[in-house]
Motif scaffolding. Structure first.
Motif, mmCIF file in Angstrom:
data_model
loop_
_atom_site.group_PDB
_atom_site.id
_atom_site.type_symbol
_atom_site.label_atom_id
_atom_site.label_comp_id
_atom_site.label_asym_id
_atom_site.label_seq_id
_atom_site.Cartn_x
_atom_site.Cartn_y
_atom_site.Cartn_z
ATOM 1 N N ASP A 268 0.901 -1.106 0.011
ATOM 2 C CA ASP A 268 0.134 -0.088 -0.086
ATOM 3 C C ASP A 268 0.955 1.180 -0.038
ATOM 4 O O ASP A 268 0.545 2.281 -0.683
ATOM 5 N N GLU A 269 2.019 1.174 0.603
ATOM 6 C CA GLU A 269 2.921 2.201 0.661
ATOM 7 C C GLU A 269 3.312 2.793 -0.582
ATOM 8 O O GLU A 269 3.389 3.874 -1.048
ATOM 9 N N GLN A 270 4.210 1.592 -1.304
ATOM 10 C CA GLN A 270 4.381 1.750 -2.632
ATOM 11 C C GLN A 270 3.378 2.424 -3.604
ATOM 12 O O GLN A 270 3.652 3.213 -4.558
ATOM 13 N N PHE A 271 2.154 1.702 -3.559
ATOM 14 C CA PHE A 271 0.983 2.017 -4.612
ATOM 15 C C PHE A 271 0.737 3.734 -4.350
ATOM 16 O O PHE A 271 0.612 4.426 -5.086
ATOM 17 N N VAL A 272 0.442 3.986 -2.972
ATOM 18 C CA VAL A 272 -0.001 5.294 -2.712
ATOM 19 C C VAL A 272 1.327 6.364 -3.212
ATOM 20 O O VAL A 272 0.875 7.454 -3.656
ATOM 21 N N ASP A 273 2.368 6.162 -2.893
ATOM 22 C CA ASP A 273 3.660 6.897 -3.023
ATOM 23 C C ASP A 273 3.683 6.940 -4.543
ATOM 24 O O ASP A 273 3.717 8.272 -4.901
ATOM 25 N N PRO B 229 9.432 9.778 3.920
ATOM 26 C CA PRO B 229 8.089 9.540 4.450
ATOM 27 C C PRO B 229 7.420 9.531 3.664
ATOM 28 O O PRO B 229 7.253 10.512 2.560
ATOM 29 N N THR B 230 6.095 8.939 3.614
ATOM 30 C CA THR B 230 5.287 8.726 2.589
ATOM 31 C C THR B 230 3.957 9.488 3.223
ATOM 32 O O THR B 230 3.591 9.711 4.246
ATOM 33 N N ALA B 231 3.191 9.633 2.217
ATOM 34 C CA ALA B 231 1.825 10.468 2.568
ATOM 35 C C ALA B 231 0.814 9.328 3.455
ATOM 36 O O ALA B 231 -0.047 9.947 4.059
ATOM 37 N N LEU B 232 1.131 7.910 3.121
ATOM 38 C CA LEU B 232 0.281 7.285 4.036
ATOM 39 C C LEU B 232 0.776 6.977 5.357
ATOM 40 O O LEU B 232 -0.241 6.892 6.180
ATOM 41 N N ARG C 81 -10.780 14.951 -3.932
ATOM 42 C CA ARG C 81 -11.524 13.810 -3.629
ATOM 43 C C ARG C 81 -10.925 12.475 -3.961
ATOM 44 O O ARG C 81 -11.062 11.594 -3.122
ATOM 45 N N PHE C 82 -10.391 12.504 -4.838
ATOM 46 C CA PHE C 82 -9.680 10.972 -5.388
ATOM 47 C C PHE C 82 -8.359 10.723 -4.243
ATOM 48 O O PHE C 82 -8.374 9.638 -3.880
ATOM 49 N N LEU D 230 -7.821 8.035 -1.718
ATOM 50 C CA LEU D 230 -6.648 7.017 -1.980
ATOM 51 C C LEU D 230 -6.066 6.944 -0.459
ATOM 52 O O LEU D 230 -5.639 5.761 0.098
ATOM 53 N N LEU D 231 -5.859 8.014 0.305
ATOM 54 C CA LEU D 231 -5.059 7.995 1.335
ATOM 55 C C LEU D 231 -5.940 7.314 2.518
ATOM 56 O O LEU D 231 -5.421 6.590 3.567
ATOM 57 N N ALA D 232 -7.367 7.436 2.628
ATOM 58 C CA ALA D 232 -8.099 6.694 3.544
ATOM 59 C C ALA D 232 -8.320 5.314 3.346
ATOM 60 O O ALA D 232 -8.535 4.415 4.302
ATOM 61 N N ASP D 233 -8.436 4.890 2.064
ATOM 62 C CA ASP D 233 -8.746 3.474 1.846
ATOM 63 C C ASP D 233 -7.969 2.600 0.432
ATOM 64 O O ASP D 233 -8.596 2.698 -0.579
ATOM 65 N N PRO D 234 -6.621 2.445 0.501
ATOM 66 C CA PRO D 234 -5.909 2.241 -0.628
ATOM 67 C C PRO D 234 -6.497 0.895 -1.234
ATOM 68 O O PRO D 234 -6.633 0.852 -2.417
#
Length: 368
Positions: A104-109, A125-128, A150-151, A155-159
């Motif tokens: 999830d960290e890689q995906f969000v970053d 550090p990542t946004a997650l 919104r997107f 994304l940050l709330a529920d990867p």
């Protein structure tokens, strides 16, 4: 300015020329979102757009920041897998399975790479996981409008939910238009991959890279690859590999995946397309004069990929907002940029169609 790939210790068998249907789908989405970047694809873009289901078109806009500027590293997920030696899947489904293997960290970053404050290619550090980086990412998303906010919030709330949404969206794009395009394009790409692989085997990495692009050179004494771009970056193969991935839809973009701790990838275009000539000598002289300043050239690199505010440009280039405003005024007078208001933000963007008339070499240079 350039991107460097340190290849010290790279074993010959770990350099591979491979096809990636997911990467080509990413370029297809980019071309559909920014057709002015790809004047040679206007017929294909028009045809796909005309028959695109309106609901799918709306979804395409929902997360277009993943592919509008260039395209996200999420379209080359094999590079982020542990060991840094994985290859793309043979089919789109196999590559989507690789995308599911990213953390999830890689995906969000990777998804926030164009809006997150952490510099691309840096370890941080990542946004997650970091509230401060998260706030900064949402602030930057706000400059792109409420849809991106919104997107990004979802994304940050529920990867996992967004990952599932993206996978389904890409599968729907495959059914709607990409499967047909890939069945046609993959033959050209496979032929190019065979040619580059043979160059690697018979003549070595330097010859293969020269065939990829004149902008890519191997400095054997230094043990590094240098890619001539209007940007800076550095990465290393380490004990992993190096991937060369051809694209039929990507010209003029020559992209280097140099994200920290990911396998380096050169994503290079196969073939070129002709561009129109300048409209007049007077316009050409005015525009070339406007572009003669190195700061304005670097500003154009940003504005060619996306719209930016004056404040964002000032931060990116380390100068004051008034100085950026003066440079923007020169570019606007020459008819090279457009300006629009989005809420309380004024966004500037390069008019790529106009710049294309200056010649393919300049366009390729700033979009490389």
């Amino acid at each position: 300015m350039s991107v460097h790939i340190d290849i010290a210790g790279l074993r010959p068998e770990r350099t591979a020329v491979v096809l990636s249907p997911l990467a080509e789908l990413g370029m297809a989405l980019h071309a559909l979102s920014e057709p002015a970047h790809h004047p040679g694809l206007q017929g294909w873009v028009t045809g796909v757009t005309a028959r695109l289901d309106p609901h799918l078109a709306d979804r395409m806009c929902e997360a277009d920041f993943l592919w509008r500027s260039t395209f996200s590293d999420l379209f080359l997920p094999c590079a982020g897998l542990p060991g840094r030696i994985a290859l793309p899947g043979a089919t789109l489904g196999e590559e989507l399975d690789l995308l599911d293997k990213l953390s999830d960290e890689q995906f969000v970053d990777a998804a926030l790479e164009f809006t997150c404050a952490v510099g691309y290619g840096e370890c941080g550090p990542t946004a997650l996981t970091d509230p401060q980086v998260r706030r900064r990412a949402l602030e930057l998303a706000a400059a792109r409008g409420p849809q991106q906010v919104r997107f990004s919030e979802r994304l940050l709330a529920d990867p996992p939910r967004i990952r599932a949404w993206l996978r389904q969206f890409l599968q729907d794009c495959d059914e709607a238009f990409f499967a047909e395009a890939w069945s046609r394009l993959s033959h050209q790409l496979a032929a190019d991959a065979r040619h580059k692989t043979e160059l690697l085997r018979r003549k070595g990495l330097a010859e293969a890279l020269a065939a990829v692009s004149p902008a890519v050179t191997l400095e054997e004494a230094a043990g590094r690859i240098t890619v001539d771009k209007l940007g800076e970056g550095r990465t290393a193969t380490g004990d992993g590999g190096l991937l060369l991935v051809p694209t039929s839809l990507g010209w003029p973009h020559l992209m280097v995946l140099h994200r920290h701790d990911w396998q380096p990838v050169l994503h290079y275009p196969v073939g070129t397309h002709g561009l129109a000539a300048p409209a007049s000598v007077e316009q050409l002289a005015l525009r070339m004069t406007a572009l003669s300043h190195p700061v304005r050239m670097r500003i154009c690199r940003h504005l060619a990929r996306s719209a930016y505010t004056t404040g964002e440009l000032a931060q990116a280039h380390g100068v004051t907002a008034p100085e950026i405003s003066r440079h923007l005024a020169v570019l606007k007078k020459a008819g090279l940029i457009t300006t629009r208001r989005r809420g309380r933000y004024v966004m500037h963007q390069l008019d790529v169609t106009v710049v294309a008339r200056l010649g393919s070499e300049f366009l390729e240079g700033i979009l490389r």
